[in-house]
Design an enzyme around this catalytic site. Structure first.
Site, PDB file in Angstrom:
ATOM      1  N   LYS A  44     -39.034  -9.315 -32.547  1.00 59.92           N
ATOM      2  CA  LYS A  44     -37.997 -10.258 -32.110  1.00 59.92           C
ATOM      3  C   LYS A  44     -36.964 -10.497 -33.220  1.00 59.92           C
ATOM      4  CE  LYS A  44     -40.721 -13.765 -30.718  1.00 59.92           C
ATOM      5  NZ  LYS A  44     -41.051 -15.097 -30.138  1.00 59.92           N
ATOM      6  N   LYS A  62     -37.421 -11.965 -35.918  1.00 60.52           N
ATOM      7  CA  LYS A  62     -37.646 -13.315 -36.442  1.00 60.52           C
ATOM      8  C   LYS A  62     -38.676 -13.211 -37.555  1.00 60.52           C
ATOM      9  CE  LYS A  62     -37.427 -17.080 -33.316  1.00 60.52           C
ATOM     10  NZ  LYS A  62     -37.986 -17.906 -32.224  1.00 60.52           N
TER      11      LYS A  62
HETATM   12  N1  C2G Z   1     -37.337 -25.006 -27.266  1.00 60.98           N
HETATM   13  C1  C2G Z   1     -36.762 -26.110 -26.643  1.00 60.98           C
HETATM   14  N2  C2G Z   1     -35.845 -26.849 -27.310  1.00 60.98           N
HETATM   15  C2  C2G Z   1     -35.489 -26.524 -28.579  1.00 60.98           C
HETATM   16  C3  C2G Z   1     -36.079 -25.414 -29.222  1.00 60.98           C
HETATM   17  C4  C2G Z   1     -37.012 -24.661 -28.540  1.00 60.98           C
HETATM   18  O1  C2G Z   1     -37.070 -26.423 -25.477  1.00 60.98           O
HETATM   19  N3  C2G Z   1     -34.569 -27.296 -29.209  1.00 60.98           N
HETATM   20  C5  C2G Z   1     -38.320 -24.213 -26.508  1.00 60.98           C
HETATM   21  C6  C2G Z   1     -37.900 -22.759 -26.282  1.00 60.98           C
HETATM   22  O2  C2G Z   1     -37.015 -22.663 -25.160  1.00 60.98           O
HETATM   23  C7  C2G Z   1     -39.249 -22.087 -26.021  1.00 60.98           C
HETATM   24  C8  C2G Z   1     -40.211 -22.909 -26.913  1.00 60.98           C
HETATM   25  O3  C2G Z   1     -39.532 -24.139 -27.238  1.00 60.98           O
HETATM   26  O4  C2G Z   1     -39.632 -22.247 -24.645  1.00 60.98           O
HETATM   27  C9  C2G Z   1     -40.590 -22.184 -28.182  1.00 60.98           C
HETATM   28  O5  C2G Z   1     -39.399 -21.848 -28.882  1.00 60.98           O
HETATM   29  P1  C2G Z   1     -39.484 -20.639 -29.960  1.00 60.98           P
HETATM   30  O6  C2G Z   1     -40.658 -20.839 -30.841  1.00 60.98           O
HETATM   31  O7  C2G Z   1     -38.116 -20.461 -30.538  1.00 60.98           O
HETATM   32  O8  C2G Z   1     -39.823 -19.400 -28.987  1.00 60.98           O
HETATM   33  P2  C2G Z   1     -39.012 -18.052 -28.778  1.00 60.98           P
HETATM   34  O9  C2G Z   1     -38.681 -17.444 -30.087  1.00 60.98           O
HETATM   35  O10 C2G Z   1     -37.926 -18.361 -27.812  1.00 60.98           O
HETATM   36  O11 C2G Z   1     -40.140 -17.111 -28.139  1.00 60.98           O
HETATM   37  O12 C2G Z   1     -41.873 -13.998 -25.051  1.00 60.98           O
HETATM   38  C10 C2G Z   1     -41.062 -15.141 -25.226  1.00 60.98           C
HETATM   39  C11 C2G Z   1     -40.869 -15.456 -26.687  1.00 60.98           C
HETATM   40  O13 C2G Z   1     -42.105 -15.455 -27.382  1.00 60.98           O
HETATM   41  C12 C2G Z   1     -40.200 -16.818 -26.795  1.00 60.98           C
END
Ligand code: C2G
Length: 130
Positions: A44, A46
């Site tokens: 990703k 990241k």
């Molecule tokens: N999230 C949120 N509000 C934020 C930040 C994050 O609602 N201000 C939500 C994201 O939309 C996600 C969850 O928190 O549903 C986790 O965010 P991340 O750890 O950034 O996940 P991500 O990198 O989007 O990984 O296969 C899917 C991926 O693994 C998603």
């Protein structure tokens, strides 16, 4: 028992994560978080501050979370939903529409993100000496 599943990295845990997990749990009785492994984060593009095992320990400690499983790739979601008899798939709406292929296996819900917070913002604010 109504089972809910969601996916993410959950690095540098913040209120946006907690708001998502709380609302996801409200949609059922049992919440599975499929947590991105360090190898998948590389896919990703990241880099998490906390390694997988630390993030797993942290997410498992959240009252809304019942189980944490590893996320290795983009392709495992259908198998995860089927193998775990999941009823509802939940993600923040930054992913709106991206996982609609799961609709033949379970309910798909995209929840509004929490404004003004993100792991990326935390990192950049800290680097700027805020
Ligand atoms: N999230 C949120 N509000 C934020 C930040 C994050 O609602 N201000 C939500 C994201 O939309 C996600 C969850 O928190 O549903 C986790 O965010 P991340 O750890 O950034 O996940 P991500 O990198 O989007 O990984 O296969 C899917 C991926 O693994 C998603």
């Amino acid at each position: 028992m109504k089972k809910v599943i969601t996916y993410g990295t959950y690095d540098l845990l913040h209120v946006g994560h907690i708001n998502l997990l709380r609302r996801a749990k409200e949609l059922g009785d049992y919440l599975i978080v499929v947590l991105s492994t360090d190898e998948f984060n590389a896919i990703k593009h990241k880099t998490a501050y906390h390694p997988y095992e630390a993030r797993k320990t942290i997410v498992e400690a959240i009252r809304y979370v019942d189980e944490v499983l590893p996320e290795y790739n983009w392709e495992q979601k259908i198998k995860d939903v089927v193998d775990n008899q999941v009823d509802v798939f939940v993600m923040g709406d930054d992913w709106e529409g991206q996982f609609d292929f799961l609709k033949e296996y379970c309910e798909v819900v995209y929840l509004p993100r929490t404004e003004g917070i993100s792991t990326t913002k935390i990192k950049s604010d800290l680097n700027a000496g805020k």
